[in-house]
Write a protein that holds these residues in place. Structure first.
Motif, PDB file in Angstrom:
ATOM      1  N   MET A  23     -12.425 -44.548 -55.327  1.00 47.86           N
ATOM      2  CA  MET A  23     -11.683 -45.482 -54.484  1.00 47.86           C
ATOM      3  C   MET A  23     -10.243 -45.015 -54.255  1.00 47.86           C
ATOM      4  O   MET A  23      -9.744 -45.079 -53.141  1.00 47.86           O
ATOM      5  CB  MET A  23     -11.665 -46.875 -55.127  1.00 47.86           C
ATOM      6  N   HIS A  24      -9.576 -44.583 -55.320  1.00 48.39           N
ATOM      7  CA  HIS A  24      -8.156 -44.267 -55.198  1.00 48.39           C
ATOM      8  C   HIS A  24      -7.898 -42.841 -54.731  1.00 48.39           C
ATOM      9  O   HIS A  24      -6.945 -42.594 -54.006  1.00 48.39           O
ATOM     10  CB  HIS A  24      -7.449 -44.470 -56.545  1.00 48.39           C
ATOM     11  N   ILE A  25      -8.672 -41.909 -55.238  1.00 46.73           N
ATOM     12  CA  ILE A  25      -8.376 -40.492 -54.981  1.00 46.73           C
ATOM     13  C   ILE A  25      -9.291 -39.946 -53.889  1.00 46.73           C
ATOM     14  O   ILE A  25      -8.849 -39.197 -53.031  1.00 46.73           O
ATOM     15  CB  ILE A  25      -8.510 -39.672 -56.287  1.00 46.73           C
TER      16      ILE A  25
ATOM     17  N   GLN B  54      -0.229 -52.439 -52.550  1.00 49.71           N
ATOM     18  CA  GLN B  54       0.204 -52.568 -53.940  1.00 49.71           C
ATOM     19  C   GLN B  54      -0.781 -51.884 -54.887  1.00 49.71           C
ATOM     20  O   GLN B  54      -0.380 -51.157 -55.803  1.00 49.71           O
ATOM     21  CB  GLN B  54       0.338 -54.056 -54.301  1.00 49.71           C
ATOM     22  N   MET B  55      -2.082 -52.082 -54.653  1.00 51.28           N
ATOM     23  CA  MET B  55      -3.079 -51.506 -55.550  1.00 51.28           C
ATOM     24  C   MET B  55      -3.080 -49.977 -55.478  1.00 51.28           C
ATOM     25  O   MET B  55      -3.152 -49.310 -56.500  1.00 51.28           O
ATOM     26  CB  MET B  55      -4.473 -52.023 -55.192  1.00 51.28           C
ATOM     27  N   HIS B  56      -3.040 -49.424 -54.272  1.00 52.72           N
ATOM     28  CA  HIS B  56      -3.206 -47.979 -54.126  1.00 52.72           C
ATOM     29  C   HIS B  56      -1.896 -47.220 -54.265  1.00 52.72           C
ATOM     30  O   HIS B  56      -1.876 -46.123 -54.818  1.00 52.72           O
ATOM     31  CB  HIS B  56      -3.816 -47.646 -52.763  1.00 52.72           C
ATOM     32  N   ILE B  57      -0.839 -47.759 -53.718  1.00 51.62           N
ATOM     33  CA  ILE B  57       0.407 -47.009 -53.644  1.00 51.62           C
ATOM     34  C   ILE B  57       1.379 -47.487 -54.723  1.00 51.62           C
ATOM     35  O   ILE B  57       2.054 -46.679 -55.360  1.00 51.62           O
ATOM     36  CB  ILE B  57       1.041 -47.134 -52.235  1.00 51.62           C
ATOM     37  N   GLY B  58       1.440 -48.792 -54.920  1.00 53.97           N
ATOM     38  CA  GLY B  58       2.296 -49.320 -55.985  1.00 53.97           C
ATOM     39  C   GLY B  58       3.773 -49.326 -55.636  1.00 53.97           C
ATOM     40  O   GLY B  58       4.616 -49.579 -56.492  1.00 53.97           O
ATOM     41  N   ARG B  59       4.080 -48.980 -54.417  1.00 53.14           N
ATOM     42  CA  ARG B  59       5.457 -49.073 -53.912  1.00 53.14           C
ATOM     43  C   ARG B  59       5.393 -49.727 -52.545  1.00 53.14           C
ATOM     44  O   ARG B  59       4.454 -49.495 -51.786  1.00 53.14           O
ATOM     45  CB  ARG B  59       6.045 -47.669 -53.698  1.00 53.14           C
ATOM     46  N   ARG B  60       6.440 -50.472 -52.223  1.00 53.55           N
ATOM     47  CA  ARG B  60       6.496 -51.057 -50.893  1.00 53.55           C
ATOM     48  C   ARG B  60       6.901 -49.976 -49.899  1.00 53.55           C
ATOM     49  O   ARG B  60       7.881 -49.254 -50.130  1.00 53.55           O
ATOM     50  CB  ARG B  60       7.516 -52.189 -50.881  1.00 53.55           C
TER      51      ARG B  60
ATOM     52  N   LEU C 126      -4.774 -60.079 -56.429  1.00 53.38           N
ATOM     53  CA  LEU C 126      -3.469 -60.416 -55.872  1.00 53.38           C
ATOM     54  C   LEU C 126      -3.666 -61.263 -54.625  1.00 53.38           C
ATOM     55  O   LEU C 126      -4.674 -61.138 -53.929  1.00 53.38           O
ATOM     56  CB  LEU C 126      -2.703 -59.144 -55.478  1.00 53.38           C
TER      57      LEU C 126
ATOM     58  N   LEU D   3       3.610 -61.105 -53.390  1.00 57.87           N
ATOM     59  CA  LEU D   3       2.260 -60.869 -53.889  1.00 57.87           C
ATOM     60  C   LEU D   3       2.133 -61.586 -55.224  1.00 57.87           C
ATOM     61  O   LEU D   3       2.814 -61.244 -56.192  1.00 57.87           O
ATOM     62  CB  LEU D   3       1.997 -59.369 -54.056  1.00 57.87           C
TER      63      LEU D   3
ATOM     64  N   ARG E  58       2.519 -48.590 -64.349  1.00 62.63           N
ATOM     65  CA  ARG E  58       3.395 -48.046 -63.307  1.00 62.63           C
ATOM     66  C   ARG E  58       4.878 -48.268 -63.598  1.00 62.63           C
ATOM     67  O   ARG E  58       5.728 -47.564 -63.057  1.00 62.63           O
ATOM     68  CB  ARG E  58       3.043 -48.677 -61.958  1.00 62.63           C
TER      69      ARG E  58
ATOM     70  N   ILE F 212     -12.987 -47.030 -46.037  1.00 62.87           N
ATOM     71  CA  ILE F 212     -12.198 -45.979 -46.679  1.00 62.87           C
ATOM     72  C   ILE F 212     -12.964 -44.659 -46.723  1.00 62.87           C
ATOM     73  O   ILE F 212     -12.399 -43.591 -46.461  1.00 62.87           O
ATOM     74  CB  ILE F 212     -11.754 -46.442 -48.089  1.00 62.87           C
TER      75      ILE F 212
ATOM     76  N   PRO G 233      -7.442 -37.393 -48.635  1.00 63.75           N
ATOM     77  CA  PRO G 233      -8.217 -38.572 -49.063  1.00 63.75           C
ATOM     78  C   PRO G 233      -7.423 -39.551 -49.924  1.00 63.75           C
ATOM     79  O   PRO G 233      -7.563 -40.757 -49.763  1.00 63.75           O
ATOM     80  CB  PRO G 233      -9.366 -37.961 -49.874  1.00 63.75           C
ATOM     81  N   GLU G 234      -6.579 -39.032 -50.817  1.00 60.00           N
ATOM     82  CA  GLU G 234      -5.862 -39.931 -51.734  1.00 60.00           C
ATOM     83  C   GLU G 234      -4.793 -40.731 -51.009  1.00 60.00           C
ATOM     84  O   GLU G 234      -4.191 -41.641 -51.602  1.00 60.00           O
ATOM     85  CB  GLU G 234      -5.267 -39.144 -52.912  1.00 60.00           C
TER      86      GLU G 234
ATOM     87  N   PRO H  95      -1.161 -55.722 -47.508  1.00 57.05           N
ATOM     88  CA  PRO H  95      -0.148 -55.605 -48.569  1.00 57.05           C
ATOM     89  C   PRO H  95      -0.777 -55.538 -49.966  1.00 57.05           C
ATOM     90  O   PRO H  95      -0.272 -54.827 -50.840  1.00 57.05           O
ATOM     91  CB  PRO H  95       0.688 -56.880 -48.410  1.00 57.05           C
ATOM     92  N   VAL H  96      -1.878 -56.258 -50.166  1.00 56.16           N
ATOM     93  CA  VAL H  96      -2.542 -56.213 -51.476  1.00 56.16           C
ATOM     94  C   VAL H  96      -3.033 -54.800 -51.772  1.00 56.16           C
ATOM     95  O   VAL H  96      -2.804 -54.255 -52.858  1.00 56.16           O
ATOM     96  CB  VAL H  96      -3.718 -57.227 -51.527  1.00 56.16           C
TER      97      VAL H  96
ATOM     98  N   SER I 145     -13.720 -51.422 -48.326  1.00 56.58           N
ATOM     99  CA  SER I 145     -14.670 -50.688 -49.161  1.00 56.58           C
ATOM    100  C   SER I 145     -15.813 -51.585 -49.594  1.00 56.58           C
ATOM    101  O   SER I 145     -15.674 -52.800 -49.725  1.00 56.58           O
ATOM    102  CB  SER I 145     -13.971 -50.133 -50.397  1.00 56.58           C
TER     103      SER I 145
ATOM    104  N   PRO J 132       3.891 -43.967 -59.080  1.00 50.00           N
ATOM    105  CA  PRO J 132       2.983 -45.125 -58.987  1.00 50.00           C
ATOM    106  C   PRO J 132       1.686 -44.845 -58.241  1.00 50.00           C
ATOM    107  O   PRO J 132       0.627 -45.309 -58.653  1.00 50.00           O
ATOM    108  CB  PRO J 132       3.825 -46.167 -58.236  1.00 50.00           C
ATOM    109  N   GLU J 133       1.783 -44.076 -57.156  1.00 52.35           N
ATOM    110  CA  GLU J 133       0.576 -43.860 -56.345  1.00 52.35           C
ATOM    111  C   GLU J 133      -0.435 -42.955 -57.048  1.00 52.35           C
ATOM    112  O   GLU J 133      -1.553 -42.791 -56.583  1.00 52.35           O
ATOM    113  CB  GLU J 133       0.943 -43.296 -54.963  1.00 52.35           C
TER     114      GLU J 133
ATOM    115  N   ILE K 141       7.766 -43.881 -48.176  1.00 55.82           N
ATOM    116  CA  ILE K 141       6.357 -44.181 -47.963  1.00 55.82           C
ATOM    117  C   ILE K 141       6.219 -44.813 -46.580  1.00 55.82           C
ATOM    118  O   ILE K 141       6.912 -45.780 -46.266  1.00 55.82           O
ATOM    119  CB  ILE K 141       5.851 -45.201 -49.010  1.00 55.82           C
TER     120      ILE K 141
END
Lengths: 345, 345
Positions: A260-262, B259-265, A228, A239, A207, B203, B218-219, B255-256, B225, A218-219, B76
């Motif tokens: 999971m992501h999409i 970070q995993m899904h979006i990667g931006r705060r 984390l 984090l 990312r 999810i 969905p994304e 928040p975890v 999950s 990133p998303e 976001i």
């Protein structure tokens, strides 16, 4: 842990064998990675069957009036990274990062002088380092990818990716991206697709540069991850990256992470190794028009030539599966007029 | 497992106490949930401080020339679901789904007649069912959310969400969404924001209706999950839902997962309970303009009134934290001119 298990998408065999090639120090080049999409959307592709298959698929699912028109929301394309969007020889680039970090961190860890695998590694004794097997790999990964906040890790990767050079080309690693694939990314996005990375590489590693280098935010980056932990430090939330694998985004893990992501099955997937086979199977077994593509590394002169027996990016069972599933196999030597934005190796 | 641990965002206490209220069978209503954004973007909000705070924030980060302009890619916004976008009384709606599934599956499981917690549950003996503690909950969740493919589960949820009715309003659960929040979603998206759900709910449960009901694809749905396994069935790939929790997207897990899904705060987050506190802290502790909002359920007549001592959607520590962090606290009774698209309870 068996031979096929991986850390951050790096198989034990690949990791250990890659110890043989440590990067040297070359000159700095600026990155220029935008695809030329004026007129021909794929100018770095020769006019062969591979290019025709890509264009035919995109027209089939996007042309108004096409019986196979796919709504924009469902135009999901997923791309492996190592060996598909950027090079992966003589070792996965993230592994080069980890080894550079061990050397950079050594002064802060005087105990490494007497502690394997670090002691051997720092003396250049790769055979000694690999004697520790999977435990050694885990120590290298955790020493370089955990025990810091996500923000701290991003800065470390940023500093590395903007300065470290590939040992053979002297280019930044982020310059060793495939011009023809940049054009595919831009072509798809220009036709209403969302382009996701789905890679065995570390999600927070990729990312840092994916948006600048590939135009992928990133998303839309999916990868392997460590756990984390949300914590308060001086009253501010952070984090922390823990020394524990959360998800290995390789092989059957790729369709799982796509779900999971999409949450939608892609209609097109691009890969180059057996690690991408499950993703391509998942994508191309859906109903309606589907597209799978494998990049076959066949050009020893301009890039590298490897497949069935390679320790890095092995392409064996997926190559056999290609005809059964109707996947396009790119012959890099014949199909690509240009390799990297700067030319070739 | 302690009192605060949750399954799919449902705390043990909430789950057990919710056994007390099983849904009845009312009439079918069509769903109509689009926000009226002509002129005033927030017509269902009274002209109070909460509405003004939302509008002021959006203008601050989007107006050309604003010193606090935020690039579109960084706009976001994350939303909790239960109690923030739709109602959650008298029990989390996904729990109502699980209980309905136990009843529907009972004929296929004659052994449940003699097996807890199912035996007690099917006889309406909730006290007996809860005697099994966390083990009982795990059995209910796995019996209703695992042991099938992702595609099979989606169909089951779709059939339920389009027919099952809320015991007190007689409306479809997907109609019990907050009109003012639909307007916030549309207002933010109209101003270049990406709107994500980040919920303790499942999810793959939420993704079945989130696009149709909230306009969230969905994304952009993040939630709790279970683990998935990629398998071949008759030569075709499937994703099996396993009876194992993968991630609990609640409290510090939010928040975890962001970070995993979006990667931006995120720059804005919306919640209603202590489960959202960490998400709002993470969001509003970033640099630059930030926005946090808590929906306080204060309207016993038109919706429900609950906060510090509620077993469902407890709002206690987060309410205390609101002034410290500068969050907007919506007083549902005073701030919302309308509750649901169809009116109110």
């Amino acid at each position: 842990m068996d031979e096929n298990k991986t850390f951050f998408g790096v198989s034990r065999r690949a990791l250990l064998s890659a110890f043989a090639a440590l990067p040297a120090l070359p000159v700095l080049f600026p990155v220029s990675a935008s695809a030329d999409i004026a007129g021909d959307p794929l100018p770095s592709w020769n006019d062969t069957a591979s290019k025709k298959a890509i264009v035919a698929f995109v027209e089939r699912v996007t042309k108004q009036g096409s019986p196979d028109l796919v709504p924009e929301a469902e135009r999901i394309a997923t791309f492996d990274n190592d060996g598909t969007l950027w090079a992966e020889q003589p070792m996965y680039f993230q592994l080069a990062f980890a080894l550079d970090r061990v050397r950079a961190l050594a002064p802060l860890h005087p105990e490494w002088k007497d502690k394997e695998p670090f002691a051997s590694l720092l003396e250049g004794d790769l055979k000694g380092a690999r004697a520790g097997g999977e435990g050694a790999i885990f120590q290298i990964v955790t020493a370089t990818h955990a025990g810091m906040t996500t923000v701290e890790f991003e800065k470390i990767v940023h500093d590395w990716i903007t300065t470290a050079k590939h040992p053979q080309t002297g280019k930044l690693y982020s310059e060793m991206i495939y011009q023809p694939m940049l054009e595919v990314l831009a072509y798809l996005r220009g036709n209403g697709f969302q382009t996701f990375i789905v890679s065995g590489g570390g999600i927070d590693f990729m990312r840092v540069f994916a948006e600048r280098v590939y135009g992928i935010p990133p998303e839309q980056v999916v990868g392997s991850s460590g756990k984390l932990d949300f914590e308060m430090r001086d009253g501010k939330p952070i984090l922390m990256k823990l020394p524990e694998l959360s998800f290995n985004d390789d092989k059957g893990g790729k369709p799982v992470q796509i779900q999971m992501h999409i949450g939608r099955r892609p209609i097109a997937s691009f890969g180059n190794s057996d690690g991408d086979q499950a993703m391509l199977e998942w994508t191309t077994s859906g109903s309606g028009p589907r597209f799978g593509l494998l990049v076959h590394h066949t050009d020893a002169a301009r890039e590298w030539a490897y497949d069935r027996k390679s320790a890095v990016g092995q392409l064996n069972t997926a190559l056999d599966a290609a005809s059964k599933w109707g996947w396009t196999v790119v012959d890099m030597k014949d199909d690509w007029q240009k390799i990297f934005p700067f030319g070739s190796k």
